[in-house]
Write a protein that holds these residues in place. Structure first.
Motif, PDB file in Angstrom:
ATOM      1  N   LYS A  61       0.353  -0.954  -4.639  1.00 59.07           N
ATOM      2  CA  LYS A  61       1.316  -1.716  -4.788  1.00 59.07           C
ATOM      3  C   LYS A  61       1.445  -2.800  -3.722  1.00 59.07           C
ATOM      4  O   LYS A  61       1.818  -4.036  -3.860  1.00 59.07           O
ATOM      5  CB  LYS A  61       2.696  -1.200  -5.220  1.00 59.07           C
ATOM      6  N   MET A  62       1.639  -2.211  -2.402  1.00 56.61           N
ATOM      7  CA  MET A  62       1.839  -2.922  -1.025  1.00 56.61           C
ATOM      8  C   MET A  62       0.714  -4.011  -1.056  1.00 56.61           C
ATOM      9  O   MET A  62       0.972  -5.261  -0.422  1.00 56.61           O
ATOM     10  CB  MET A  62       2.001  -2.331   0.102  1.00 56.61           C
ATOM     11  N   LEU A  63      -0.566  -3.458  -1.280  1.00 56.41           N
ATOM     12  CA  LEU A  63      -1.760  -4.409  -1.169  1.00 56.41           C
ATOM     13  C   LEU A  63      -1.825  -5.604  -2.068  1.00 56.41           C
ATOM     14  O   LEU A  63      -2.304  -6.609  -1.702  1.00 56.41           O
ATOM     15  CB  LEU A  63      -3.106  -3.675  -1.439  1.00 56.41           C
ATOM     16  N   THR A  64      -1.068  -5.570  -3.288  1.00 58.16           N
ATOM     17  CA  THR A  64      -1.016  -6.683  -4.274  1.00 58.16           C
ATOM     18  C   THR A  64      -0.519  -7.817  -3.466  1.00 58.16           C
ATOM     19  O   THR A  64      -0.607  -8.975  -4.000  1.00 58.16           O
ATOM     20  CB  THR A  64      -0.510  -6.429  -5.600  1.00 58.16           C
ATOM     21  N   LYS A  65       0.438  -7.562  -2.677  1.00 57.32           N
ATOM     22  CA  LYS A  65       1.205  -8.725  -1.932  1.00 57.32           C
ATOM     23  C   LYS A  65       0.772  -8.648  -0.414  1.00 57.32           C
ATOM     24  O   LYS A  65       1.878  -8.898   0.522  1.00 57.32           O
ATOM     25  CB  LYS A  65       2.784  -8.596  -2.243  1.00 57.32           C
ATOM     26  N   THR A  66      -0.486  -8.391   0.159  1.00 52.75           N
ATOM     27  CA  THR A  66      -0.860  -8.412   1.308  1.00 52.75           C
ATOM     28  C   THR A  66      -1.875  -9.447   1.535  1.00 52.75           C
ATOM     29  O   THR A  66      -3.084  -9.264   0.890  1.00 52.75           O
ATOM     30  CB  THR A  66      -1.308  -6.883   1.704  1.00 52.75           C
ATOM     31  N   GLU A  67      -1.803 -10.073   2.594  1.00 48.84           N
ATOM     32  CA  GLU A  67      -2.824 -11.196   3.132  1.00 48.84           C
ATOM     33  C   GLU A  67      -3.482 -10.661   4.477  1.00 48.84           C
ATOM     34  O   GLU A  67      -2.579 -10.704   5.293  1.00 48.84           O
ATOM     35  CB  GLU A  67      -2.153 -12.659   2.785  1.00 48.84           C
ATOM     36  N   ILE A  68      -4.697 -10.746   4.536  1.00 48.89           N
ATOM     37  CA  ILE A  68      -5.245 -10.371   5.707  1.00 48.89           C
ATOM     38  C   ILE A  68      -6.131 -11.458   6.047  1.00 48.89           C
ATOM     39  O   ILE A  68      -7.215 -11.600   5.124  1.00 48.89           O
ATOM     40  CB  ILE A  68      -6.032  -9.170   5.742  1.00 48.89           C
ATOM     41  N   THR A  69      -6.106 -12.172   7.211  1.00 47.36           N
ATOM     42  CA  THR A  69      -6.990 -13.215   7.247  1.00 47.36           C
ATOM     43  C   THR A  69      -7.535 -13.101   8.941  1.00 47.36           C
ATOM     44  O   THR A  69      -6.731 -12.593   9.918  1.00 47.36           O
ATOM     45  CB  THR A  69      -6.583 -14.479   7.080  1.00 47.36           C
ATOM     46  N   PHE A  70      -8.835 -13.744   9.189  1.00 52.64           N
ATOM     47  CA  PHE A  70      -9.367 -13.832  10.496  1.00 52.64           C
ATOM     48  C   PHE A  70      -9.319 -15.200  10.657  1.00 52.64           C
ATOM     49  O   PHE A  70      -9.631 -16.062  10.203  1.00 52.64           O
ATOM     50  CB  PHE A  70     -10.708 -13.171  10.343  1.00 52.64           C
ATOM     51  N   LYS A  71      -9.281 -15.355  12.168  1.00 46.89           N
ATOM     52  CA  LYS A  71      -9.541 -16.827  12.559  1.00 46.89           C
ATOM     53  C   LYS A  71     -10.212 -16.715  13.961  1.00 46.89           C
ATOM     54  O   LYS A  71      -9.948 -15.885  14.832  1.00 46.89           O
ATOM     55  CB  LYS A  71      -8.154 -17.649  12.908  1.00 46.89           C
ATOM     56  N   PRO A  72     -11.120 -17.734  14.367  1.00 46.40           N
ATOM     57  CA  PRO A  72     -11.804 -17.540  15.578  1.00 46.40           C
ATOM     58  C   PRO A  72     -10.697 -17.773  16.512  1.00 46.40           C
ATOM     59  O   PRO A  72     -10.008 -18.470  16.544  1.00 46.40           O
ATOM     60  CB  PRO A  72     -12.585 -18.787  15.549  1.00 46.40           C
TER      61      PRO A  72
END
Ligand code: CDP
Ligand code: CDP
Length: 227
Positions: A61-72
């Motif tokens: 449930k938590m993952l449905t509203k979780t954004e994980i991003t990478f930036k250089p």
């Protein structure tokens, strides 16, 4: 035309995966994806939000509203959780000691595996983790399984820590590494194990540059074969 490859690098804790994967990605102008950072980010969020680390439904449930991003970033790639930078926070010892519990939950693995496959879809990717060659990218053209003795890996972590002013005894580090490797290798879903078609590299007595050179040769060879 040259096809851009998928390169999977797996192995136990502190074998040198991320250090080597970053250098390989730089050399071939491939994208680097640190899947361990994704499991660490999910663990950090669950800890912050008091979500039980062994509750697969609550984590899903938590993952449905979780954004994980990478930036250089320079020198480190930056990691963002829901838009907030967590690059350092996900390396804290409490996250390290809890991540294997979260990573054992099937709902978490299914969700992150989907995200990782999307990132890798176009090729030109170096992805490191525990189950990349066996589960996330079973068709990766290059699969490396990096290992080193637990003594050597504890020494490496000790040196890394010393540079950050952390002074955990070697014996403690050794136990932490062994505990995590055991949990990762014995879980029911996509445990840490060498893929049948992976090349095993023991880095105990090798420098970083020597490991990078060996893997680079394997990639160059593979590119020639499928050109
Ligand atoms: O500390 P180290 O850099 O060796 O670990 P990491 O690559 O950051 O991964 C942290 C933890 O995430 C591992 O101990 C595993 O429990 C989990 N993990 C996983 O289950 N599958 C992956 N593909 C990557 C990491
Ligand atoms: O990602 P993983 O946990 O497998 O290991 P890492 O964080 O990339 O590497 C742990 C430490 O080992 C780093 O400080 C590296 O500089 C060092 N090291 C290495 O990665 N490879 C060698 N052949 C020798 C040292």
């Amino acid at each position: 035309s040259k096809k851009e490859l998928q390169v999977a690098i797996d192995g136990p804790a502190s074998a040198g995966k991320s250090t080597v994967a970053k250098k390989i990605a730089h050399r071939f102008k491939y994208v680097y994806c640190d899947t361990g950072a994704m499991y660490r980010t999910v663990t950090l969020k669950a800890m912050r939000e008091n979500v039980a680390l062994d509750d697969p439904e609550a984590l899903a449930k938590m993952l449905t509203k979780t954004e994980i991003t990478f930036k250089p970033g320079n020198p480190e790639q930056l990691v963002f959780l829901d838009g907030q930078e967590v690059t350092m926070a996900i390396r804290q010892p409490d996250v390290t000691n809890n991540v294997s519990t979260v990573a054992a939950q099937g709902t978490v693995r299914a969700d992150l595996t989907n995200r990782q496959r999307q990132i890798a879809e176009a090729g030109g990717i170096v992805m490191d983790g525990r189950d990349i060659g066996t589960s996330v990218l079973p068709d990766a053209e290059v699969k490396i399984f990096l290992v080193a003795s637990v003594e050597e890996r504890a020494q490496r972590r000790f040196k890394d820590n010393a540079e950050k002013g952390i002074h955990t005894p070697i014996e403690t580090l050794k136990k932490e590494i062994e505990t995590r490797d055991h949990k990762d290798s014995t879980r029911a879903i996509s445990p840490l194990t060498q893929a049948k078609d992976a090349i095993r590299l023991d880095t105990t007595a090798l420098s970083i540059d020597e490991v990078v050179a060996k893997i680079s040769d394997i990639i160059v060879q593979k590119r020639k074969e499928i050109e």
